[in-house]
Design an enzyme around this catalytic site. Structure first.
Site, mmCIF file in Angstrom:
data_model
loop_
_atom_site.group_PDB
_atom_site.id
_atom_site.type_symbol
_atom_site.label_atom_id
_atom_site.label_comp_id
_atom_site.label_asym_id
_atom_site.label_seq_id
_atom_site.Cartn_x
_atom_site.Cartn_y
_atom_site.Cartn_z
ATOM 1 N N SER A 152 0.829 -1.209 0.000
ATOM 2 C CA SER A 152 0.000 0.000 0.000
ATOM 3 C C SER A 152 0.861 1.255 0.000
ATOM 4 O O SER A 152 0.597 2.213 -0.741
ATOM 5 C CB SER A 152 -0.921 0.004 1.218
ATOM 6 O OG SER A 152 -1.819 -1.078 1.174
ATOM 7 N N ARG B 228 1.437 3.852 -3.385
ATOM 8 C CA ARG B 228 1.099 5.267 -3.222
ATOM 9 C C ARG B 228 2.330 6.138 -3.444
ATOM 10 O O ARG B 228 2.256 7.198 -4.083
ATOM 11 C CB ARG B 228 0.515 5.510 -1.827
ATOM 12 C CG ARG B 228 -0.930 5.059 -1.673
ATOM 13 C CD ARG B 228 -1.359 4.993 -0.203
ATOM 14 N NE ARG B 228 -2.779 4.736 -0.035
ATOM 15 C CZ ARG B 228 -3.363 3.548 -0.174
ATOM 16 N NH1 ARG B 228 -2.625 2.496 -0.506
ATOM 17 N NH2 ARG B 228 -4.666 3.411 0.004
ATOM 18 N N GLY C 24 -5.585 -4.177 -7.378
ATOM 19 C CA GLY C 24 -6.629 -3.168 -7.261
ATOM 20 C C GLY C 24 -6.071 -1.764 -7.283
ATOM 21 O O GLY C 24 -6.707 -0.834 -7.801
ATOM 22 N N SER D 26 -15.167 0.189 -1.359
ATOM 23 C CA SER D 26 -13.703 0.232 -1.257
ATOM 24 C C SER D 26 -13.228 1.644 -0.959
ATOM 25 O O SER D 26 -13.612 2.601 -1.647
ATOM 26 C CB SER D 26 -13.052 -0.250 -2.560
ATOM 27 O OG SER D 26 -11.643 -0.093 -2.494
ATOM 28 N N GLN E 271 -10.387 2.555 -1.658
ATOM 29 C CA GLN E 271 -9.503 2.907 -2.761
ATOM 30 C C GLN E 271 -10.171 3.869 -3.738
ATOM 31 O O GLN E 271 -9.478 4.611 -4.441
ATOM 32 C CB GLN E 271 -9.022 1.655 -3.496
ATOM 33 C CG GLN E 271 -8.011 0.836 -2.716
ATOM 34 C CD GLN E 271 -7.493 -0.357 -3.502
ATOM 35 O OE1 GLN E 271 -7.880 -0.578 -4.643
ATOM 36 N NE2 GLN E 271 -6.610 -1.131 -2.880
ATOM 37 N N GLU F 99 -8.820 -6.489 5.375
ATOM 38 C CA GLU F 99 -7.795 -7.332 4.752
ATOM 39 C C GLU F 99 -7.241 -8.375 5.713
ATOM 40 O O GLU F 99 -6.621 -9.354 5.294
ATOM 41 C CB GLU F 99 -6.661 -6.455 4.231
ATOM 42 C CG GLU F 99 -5.873 -5.737 5.309
ATOM 43 C CD GLU F 99 -5.153 -4.515 4.766
ATOM 44 O OE1 GLU F 99 -3.916 -4.515 4.803
ATOM 45 O OE2 GLU F 99 -5.821 -3.579 4.310
ATOM 46 N N ARG G 158 -4.334 -13.486 0.287
ATOM 47 C CA ARG G 158 -4.779 -13.563 1.678
ATOM 48 C C ARG G 158 -5.458 -14.901 1.976
ATOM 49 O O ARG G 158 -5.378 -15.406 3.098
ATOM 50 C CB ARG G 158 -5.726 -12.412 2.003
ATOM 51 C CG ARG G 158 -5.176 -11.018 1.736
ATOM 52 C CD ARG G 158 -4.011 -10.671 2.620
ATOM 53 N NE ARG G 158 -3.576 -9.289 2.385
ATOM 54 C CZ ARG G 158 -2.389 -8.806 2.671
ATOM 55 N NH1 ARG G 158 -1.473 -9.589 3.230
ATOM 56 N NH2 ARG G 158 -2.071 -7.554 2.422
#
Length: 427
Positions: free
Chosen positions: A27, A31, A94, A166, A168, A310, A382
């Protein structure tokens, strides 16, 4: 070395004791790459995670016009003009599917997006609809594949989205918003936004780049137009990737230390400290890292995992091994992750003998002996984590497609196997 499929995951016959260093956060890495590609000068992403998702992000941004040197541990990023017609492979990432389209709107070419078959089922429509409202030329449809035709600039402005599926969706618009003519003013209208720590992560990183972000009003995030200052980032270890390793201490009665655990972080994985304590483990944060020690039987829990969805696969695996019932709730949104994780967990755990009730927004689990079988992963890293946890505690469990863990942890199977005492057995 070729890994068999299904993989005979090791079974622990004695407590596992280990001190480990984990790869960087996906993550944070992705970013940081977005912001570096949009910045006003070159910068470095230090200790970047090298995984399928981050390599796909680097390739996407490079195809748009940035230069990203991934040959060393620290990745140097040089912004460039976003020109030309390109294809972006989202794979199963994603963050690529959602974060790159707002950047692609700044190009002056045609940018086509597609990915793995599973990715075509993941939601992205809210981002595409929002981009249309902000002046971006987006092809028809609200799923992969889609095409963005850039005109070198984006008007920006106010937009309303439903981010209940989400977080996101919000982060995607914020990350590129400072480069839009009017910035971006994002309003959420819908059920509560899941995984809010990820939006906090985005806001914190934007501010580190000198971007003006207003987030004091509930369900509103506004990014002012302006430059994105070049900043070097040091990537924290991926705390969500720590979940199966800390769980290994819990299920074997051992002790696992994860080095370099941050004292303060926006990563959702930090919630593991409280979750594992509530399940009966001893958890200690020291200069050496975070140490989890298993103290015997695990206890069932009633948890709202809305902000840390998650972690659900790992927590569900632990609950299936606990000595009392558990209820996990607030996680309807993880049906739109790499797979429908609630349905997949219910199916796979039930297949091994667990008593699982699937709810619209969660799972209930009651203790029952588990037995041998194959734990399927649905191309979801996961889910693979959940499978290896069960395999460590139950005879005869194999994990299908362990290679899917390369999404965030290359060579996971070798690393995992190396933690087990010599007496560990495969099914």
């Amino acid at each position: 070395m070729t890994t068999p499929d299904p993989w005979p995951a090791p079974r622990a016959r004695e407590p596992v004791h280990a001190t480990i260093s984990l790869p960087g956060s996906k993550s944070l890495t992705n970013r940081a790459l977005i912001l570096a590609a949009l910045a006003d000068a070159p910068s470095v992403v230090r200790r970047a995670l090298v995984s399928r998702d981050t390599v796909l992000m680097a390739r996407a941004l490079t195809s748009l016009g940035a230069a990203i040197d991934t040959s060393a541990e620290d990745w140097r990023v040089t912004p460039g003009a976003f020109t030309g017609d390109v294809d972006v492979d989202c794979g199963l990432a994603g963050t690529v599917m959602r974060f790159v389209p707002p950047v692609a709107g700044l190009s002056d070419g045609s940018v086509s997006f597609d990915g793995d078959a599973h990715m075509r089922n993941r939601p992205v429509g809210e981002v595409l609809t929002a981009l249309r409202g902000l002046g971006v030329d987006v092809s028809e449809g609200n799923r992969l594949p889609f095409t963005i035709t850039g005109h070198g600039r984006v008007r920006g402005g106010r937009v309303v989205v439903d981010a209940s599926a989400s977080s996101q969706f919000i982060s995607a618009l914020l990350l590129a918003g400072a480069r839009y003519d009017e910035g971006v003013d994002v309003r959420h209208d819908g059920k509560p936004v899941p995984s809010l720590p990820h939006i906090d992560m985005t806001v914190e990183m934007l501010r580190a780049h000198g971007v003006d972000v207003a987030d004091s009003d509930a369900n509103r995030w506004a990014v002012a137009p302006g430059p994105i200052r070049a900043v070097d980032h040091v990537i924290e270890p991926d705390l969500s990737n720590a979940a199966p390793f800390l769980a290994l201490a819990a299920v074997t009665g051992g002790s696992v230390t994860v080095r370099d655990w941050p004292r303060s972080t926006t990563q959702a994985g930090d919630a593991l400290r409280d979750i594992l304590t509530r399940m009966g483990c001893t958890v200690a944060l020291s200069p050496d890292g975070l140490t989890v020690t298993g103290n015997g039987p695990l206890h069932g829990v009633d948890l709202d995992l809305h902000d840390v969805g998650e972690l659900t696969p790992t927590v569900a695996a632990l609950c299936a091994l606990a000595d009392s019932p558990s209820h996990l709730r607030g996680i309807a949104h993880i049906r739109g992750h790499e797979t429908d994780r609630l349905s997949a967990l219910a199916t796979e755990l039930t297949g091994l003998g667990a008593e699982v009730t699937e709810h619209p927004d969660g799972l209930s689990l009651r203790p029952t002996p588990l037995g041998p079988g194959v734990f399927h992963t649905y191309a979801d890293h996961r889910m693979a984590h959940a499978g290896v946890i069960i395999a460590a505690a139950v005879d005869g469990v194999a994990v299908e497609d362990i290679g899917t863990t390369a999404k965030t942890f290359p060579d996971f199977a070798t690393f995992w196997s190396g933690l087990f005492p010599a007496s560990a057995e495969a099914p």
